[in-house]
Design a protein around this motif. Structure first.
Motif, PDB file in Angstrom:
ATOM      1  N   PHE A  81      30.352  31.656  35.769  1.00 19.34           N
ATOM      2  CA  PHE A  81      29.435  31.754  36.901  1.00 19.34           C
ATOM      3  C   PHE A  81      30.036  31.163  38.170  1.00 19.34           C
ATOM      4  CE2 PHE A  81      26.365  32.427  33.507  1.00 19.34           C
ATOM      5  CZ  PHE A  81      25.526  33.383  34.071  1.00 19.34           C
ATOM      6  N   ALA A  82      30.779  30.045  38.028  1.00 21.20           N
ATOM      7  CA  ALA A  82      31.357  29.396  39.204  1.00 21.20           C
ATOM      8  C   ALA A  82      32.432  30.251  39.856  1.00 21.20           C
ATOM      9  CB  ALA A  82      31.931  28.038  38.812  1.00 21.20           C
ATOM     10  N   LEU A  83      33.081  31.087  39.086  1.00 16.69           N
ATOM     11  CA  LEU A  83      34.132  31.931  39.652  1.00 16.69           C
ATOM     12  C   LEU A  83      33.582  32.989  40.601  1.00 16.69           C
ATOM     13  CD1 LEU A  83      36.535  32.535  36.611  1.00 16.69           C
ATOM     14  CD2 LEU A  83      36.906  31.084  38.609  1.00 16.69           C
ATOM     15  N   LEU A  84      32.297  33.318  40.473  1.00 23.15           N
ATOM     16  CA  LEU A  84      31.715  34.358  41.334  1.00 23.15           C
ATOM     17  C   LEU A  84      31.707  33.934  42.803  1.00 23.15           C
ATOM     18  CD1 LEU A  84      28.772  35.557  39.056  1.00 23.15           C
ATOM     19  CD2 LEU A  84      31.005  36.635  39.403  1.00 23.15           C
ATOM     20  N   PRO A  85      31.151  32.767  43.160  1.00 19.31           N
ATOM     21  CA  PRO A  85      31.233  32.373  44.577  1.00 19.31           C
ATOM     22  C   PRO A  85      32.661  32.076  45.025  1.00 19.31           C
ATOM     23  CG  PRO A  85      30.224  30.637  43.252  1.00 19.31           C
ATOM     24  CD  PRO A  85      30.310  31.842  42.379  1.00 19.31           C
ATOM     25  N   ALA A  86      33.505  31.594  44.106  1.00 14.62           N
ATOM     26  CA  ALA A  86      34.904  31.347  44.469  1.00 14.62           C
ATOM     27  C   ALA A  86      35.617  32.657  44.776  1.00 14.62           C
ATOM     28  CB  ALA A  86      35.614  30.605  43.341  1.00 14.62           C
ATOM     29  N   ALA A  87      35.325  33.698  43.992  1.00 19.82           N
ATOM     30  CA  ALA A  87      35.929  35.014  44.237  1.00 19.82           C
ATOM     31  C   ALA A  87      35.407  35.610  45.540  1.00 19.82           C
ATOM     32  CB  ALA A  87      35.631  35.950  43.067  1.00 19.82           C
ATOM     33  N   TYR A  88      34.133  35.386  45.826  1.00 17.71           N
ATOM     34  CA  TYR A  88      33.569  35.872  47.097  1.00 17.71           C
ATOM     35  C   TYR A  88      34.235  35.178  48.279  1.00 17.71           C
ATOM     36  CZ  TYR A  88      30.258  36.600  50.907  1.00 17.71           C
ATOM     37  OH  TYR A  88      29.703  36.903  52.112  1.00 17.71           O
ATOM     38  N   PHE A  89      34.472  33.876  48.146  1.00 14.43           N
ATOM     39  CA  PHE A  89      35.148  33.122  49.203  1.00 14.43           C
ATOM     40  C   PHE A  89      36.562  33.661  49.402  1.00 14.43           C
ATOM     41  CE2 PHE A  89      37.734  29.602  50.764  1.00 14.43           C
ATOM     42  CZ  PHE A  89      36.975  29.152  51.841  1.00 14.43           C
ATOM     43  N   LEU A  90      37.249  33.990  48.313  1.00  8.85           N
ATOM     44  CA  LEU A  90      38.594  34.562  48.402  1.00  8.85           C
ATOM     45  C   LEU A  90      38.569  35.902  49.120  1.00  8.85           C
ATOM     46  CD1 LEU A  90      41.609  34.814  47.666  1.00  8.85           C
ATOM     47  CD2 LEU A  90      40.891  35.646  45.409  1.00  8.85           C
ATOM     48  N   ALA A  91      37.613  36.759  48.764  1.00 13.12           N
ATOM     49  CA  ALA A  91      37.530  38.082  49.380  1.00 13.12           C
ATOM     50  C   ALA A  91      37.191  37.986  50.865  1.00 13.12           C
ATOM     51  CB  ALA A  91      36.484  38.926  48.653  1.00 13.12           C
ATOM     52  N   ARG A  92      36.390  36.998  51.231  1.00 11.94           N
ATOM     53  CA  ARG A  92      35.946  36.870  52.617  1.00 11.94           C
ATOM     54  C   ARG A  92      36.985  36.196  53.500  1.00 11.94           C
ATOM     55  NH1 ARG A  92      32.917  32.873  55.061  1.00 11.94           N
ATOM     56  NH2 ARG A  92      32.574  31.894  53.032  1.00 11.94           N
ATOM     57  N   SER A  93      37.678  35.191  52.951  1.00 12.94           N
ATOM     58  CA  SER A  93      38.587  34.396  53.781  1.00 12.94           C
ATOM     59  C   SER A  93      40.060  34.566  53.421  1.00 12.94           C
ATOM     60  CB  SER A  93      38.224  32.915  53.671  1.00 12.94           C
ATOM     61  OG  SER A  93      38.472  32.436  52.353  1.00 12.94           O
ATOM     62  N   GLY A  94      40.331  35.086  52.230  1.00 18.11           N
ATOM     63  CA  GLY A  94      41.704  35.196  51.768  1.00 18.11           C
ATOM     64  C   GLY A  94      42.271  33.899  51.233  1.00 18.11           C
ATOM     65  N   MET A 100      42.676  31.133  48.382  1.00 21.19           N
ATOM     66  CA  MET A 100      42.569  31.017  46.931  1.00 21.19           C
ATOM     67  C   MET A 100      42.250  29.604  46.458  1.00 21.19           C
ATOM     68  SD  MET A 100      45.895  33.274  45.797  1.00 21.19           S
ATOM     69  CE  MET A 100      45.706  32.757  44.090  1.00 21.19           C
ATOM     70  N   ALA A 101      42.092  28.654  47.376  1.00 21.71           N
ATOM     71  CA  ALA A 101      42.003  27.247  46.989  1.00 21.71           C
ATOM     72  C   ALA A 101      40.866  26.941  46.006  1.00 21.71           C
ATOM     73  CB  ALA A 101      41.893  26.369  48.233  1.00 21.71           C
ATOM     74  N   PRO A 102      39.596  27.330  46.285  1.00 28.00           N
ATOM     75  CA  PRO A 102      38.538  27.030  45.314  1.00 28.00           C
ATOM     76  C   PRO A 102      38.775  27.689  43.959  1.00 28.00           C
ATOM     77  CG  PRO A 102      37.585  27.577  47.443  1.00 28.00           C
ATOM     78  CD  PRO A 102      39.043  27.924  47.523  1.00 28.00           C
ATOM     79  N   LEU A 103      39.211  28.946  43.974  1.00 25.25           N
ATOM     80  CA  LEU A 103      39.466  29.663  42.730  1.00 25.25           C
ATOM     81  C   LEU A 103      40.572  28.980  41.926  1.00 25.25           C
ATOM     82  CD1 LEU A 103      38.638  32.318  41.216  1.00 25.25           C
ATOM     83  CD2 LEU A 103      40.629  33.370  42.296  1.00 25.25           C
ATOM     84  N   SER A 104      41.650  28.601  42.599  1.00 23.06           N
ATOM     85  CA  SER A 104      42.768  27.944  41.918  1.00 23.06           C
ATOM     86  C   SER A 104      42.357  26.592  41.354  1.00 23.06           C
ATOM     87  CB  SER A 104      43.935  27.758  42.899  1.00 23.06           C
ATOM     88  OG  SER A 104      44.383  28.995  43.399  1.00 23.06           O
ATOM     89  N   LEU A 105      41.549  25.859  42.101  1.00 22.77           N
ATOM     90  CA  LEU A 105      41.115  24.538  41.641  1.00 22.77           C
ATOM     91  C   LEU A 105      40.224  24.646  40.413  1.00 22.77           C
ATOM     92  CD1 LEU A 105      41.070  21.490  42.114  1.00 22.77           C
ATOM     93  CD2 LEU A 105      39.119  21.824  43.632  1.00 22.77           C
ATOM     94  N   LEU A 106      39.295  25.589  40.422  1.00 22.61           N
ATOM     95  CA  LEU A 106      38.401  25.776  39.268  1.00 22.61           C
ATOM     96  C   LEU A 106      39.189  26.159  38.023  1.00 22.61           C
ATOM     97  CD1 LEU A 106      35.465  27.727  40.965  1.00 22.61           C
ATOM     98  CD2 LEU A 106      35.411  25.367  40.177  1.00 22.61           C
ATOM     99  N   LEU A 107      40.060  27.154  38.151  1.00 18.87           N
ATOM    100  CA  LEU A 107      40.823  27.625  37.003  1.00 18.87           C
ATOM    101  C   LEU A 107      41.787  26.549  36.499  1.00 18.87           C
ATOM    102  CD1 LEU A 107      41.626  31.291  38.135  1.00 18.87           C
ATOM    103  CD2 LEU A 107      40.074  30.582  36.300  1.00 18.87           C
ATOM    104  N   GLY A 108      42.503  25.902  37.426  1.00 22.99           N
ATOM    105  CA  GLY A 108      43.475  24.894  37.028  1.00 22.99           C
ATOM    106  C   GLY A 108      42.840  23.706  36.339  1.00 22.99           C
ATOM    107  N   THR A 109      41.726  23.223  36.868  1.00 30.23           N
ATOM    108  CA  THR A 109      41.042  22.080  36.259  1.00 30.23           C
ATOM    109  C   THR A 109      40.481  22.455  34.895  1.00 30.23           C
ATOM    110  OG1 THR A 109      40.443  21.283  38.465  1.00 30.23           O
ATOM    111  CG2 THR A 109      39.288  20.311  36.607  1.00 30.23           C
ATOM    112  N   ALA A 110      39.949  23.669  34.777  1.00 34.41           N
ATOM    113  CA  ALA A 110      39.428  24.120  33.480  1.00 34.41           C
ATOM    114  C   ALA A 110      40.535  24.175  32.431  1.00 34.41           C
ATOM    115  CB  ALA A 110      38.765  25.486  33.640  1.00 34.41           C
TER     116      ALA A 110
END
Length: 287
Positions: free
Chosen positions: A54-67, A69-79
Motif C-alpha cells: 500500500f505504501a508503494l502506491l503514493p511513492a509511485a505517484y510521487f515518482l510519476a509526478r516529480s521524477g 525516486m527517493a521515497p520509493l527507494s527508501l521504502l524498498l531498501g528499508t524493507a
C-alpha cells in the motif's frame, strides 16, 4: 517516538495509516519506512509486505509526478534490510546488505533516472560556475551522472540503515528493553568482511573520482560498527550524552574522524577490543 511505536503496534490498521501518511513525501518517507520495518521485524514478512504494497502506491505517484525516486527507494531498501535482519538475526549481515541496497539504488538511477540525474548535474554546474567565478585560480569539475548516482545511492543506503536502526530501537523498547543497546554496543564485523570491505573501498577509490561515492558505500558497515564501539566505550567510561554530541559533530565535519572510526571497526574485528576491557575488569559496567 515510543508513543508512536505503541500506537502502531496496537493493531493492523494503525501501521497502515501511518505508513501511508508519509510514503509519498520527501520529509516523512523515513517514518513510513521505519514503521514498515518495525512491523516486519515483529510480525514477519507477510505483514510487512502488506504495508509495503500500500505504501508503494503514493511513492509511485510521487515518482510519476516529480521524477524523484527517493521515497520509493527508501521504502524498498528499508524493507529489504528489515527482512534480512528478521531472517538472519544478524545486524552484521544486515549492514553488509545495505551496501547492495545502495549499489542497486545507484544503478537503478543510471538506468531509469537519467532525467533526474541530468537535472542535478545541471544544477550543480550552475553552482560550480558561480564558485569558479569567485575562485579563478582553481578549476572545479562538475560531477558526472555516475558520481551523482553513486552519491544518491550512498545517501539512500545511509537513510535505510538509520530507518532500520530506529525500527529496531522501537522493537527493543516495546518488547525487550535494553536489547538494542546491547546489540549495538556489541556490534563487531568478522575479519573477512572487514578485509573485503576495505579492499573494495580502496579499489573503487583509486579507480577515479567518479567512483568515490560508490567506494564510500563499502565504508558504511565499517562506520556503523565503529560508532557502535564508540557508544560502548562511552558507556563503559560513563561519558554523558554531551560528549557523544560533540563527537558526532566532529564526525560529521572532519573526514579524518570518519577514517578513525572505520579504522577502529577494522581493528576491533581482528583483536576484539572489548575483550581487553573484560580482562582488565573495566568492561563490567556495560549492560
Amino acid at each position: 517516538m515510543i508513543g508512536l511505536a505503541k500506537f502502531v503496534m496496537r493493531g493492523r490498521w494503525q501501521p497502515l495509516w501511518v505508513s501511508l501518511l508519509g510514503a509519498g513525501t520527501i520529509l516523512l518517507a523515513w517514518l513510513s519506512a521505519s514503521v514498515i520495518a518495525l512491523v516486519t521485524l515483529r510480525r514477519g514478512h507477510r505483514e510487512g509486505a502488506f504495508l509495503l504494497a500500500f505504501a508503494l502506491l503514493p511513492a509511485a505517484y510521487f515518482l510519476a509526478r516529480s521524477g524523484d525516486m527517493a521515497p520509493l527507494s527508501l521504502l524498498l531498501g528499508t524493507a529489504v534490510l528489515a527482512l534480512v535482519l528478521r531472517w538472519t538475526v544478524s545486524l552484521q549481515l544486515t549492514l553488509l546488505a545495505s551496501v547492495a541496497v545502495g549499489a542497486v539504488t545507484g544503478y537503478a538511477l543510471l538506468l531509469f533516472g537519467t532525467a533526474q540525474l541530468e537535472l542535478y548535474v545541471a544544477q550543480l554546474a550552475r553552482v560550480f560556475e558561480d564558485l569558479q567565478a569567485r575562485l579563478p585560480e582553481g578549476q572545479l569539475v562538475t560531477p558526472g551522472l555516475s558520481t551523482i548516482a553513486g552519491l544518491l545511492g550512498l545517501m539512500n543506503a545511509v537513510s535505510c540503515v538509520l530507518c532500520l536502526l530506529l525500527a529496531r530501537y522501537w522493537q527493543a523498547a516495546l518488547y525487550n528493553p535494553g536489547g538494542f543497546r546491547e546489540e549495538f554496543h556489541g556490534l563487531r564485523l568478522a575479519p573477512q568482511f572487514s578485509v573485503g570491505l576495505v579492499l573494495f573501498m580502496l579499489g573503487l577509490g583509486f579507480a577515479g573520482s567518479e567512483y568515490r561515492p560508490w567506494a564510500m558505500l563499502f565504508a558504511l558497515p565499517l562506520s556503523i560498527a565503529g560508532l557502535g564501539y564508540i557508544h560502548a566505550r562511552a558507556a563503559q567510561r560513563k561519558l554523558g550524552s554531551g560528549w557523544l554530541g560533540v563527537f558526532y559533530l566532529l564526525w560529521l565535519l572532519i573526514d579524518l574522524v570518519k577514517l578513525v572510526v572505520a579504522g577502529i571497526a577494522v581493528a576491533d574485528s581482528f583483536i576484539d577490543l572489548r575483550s581487553r576491557w573484560r580482562r582488565t575488569g573495566s568492561g563490567k559496567d556495560i549492560q
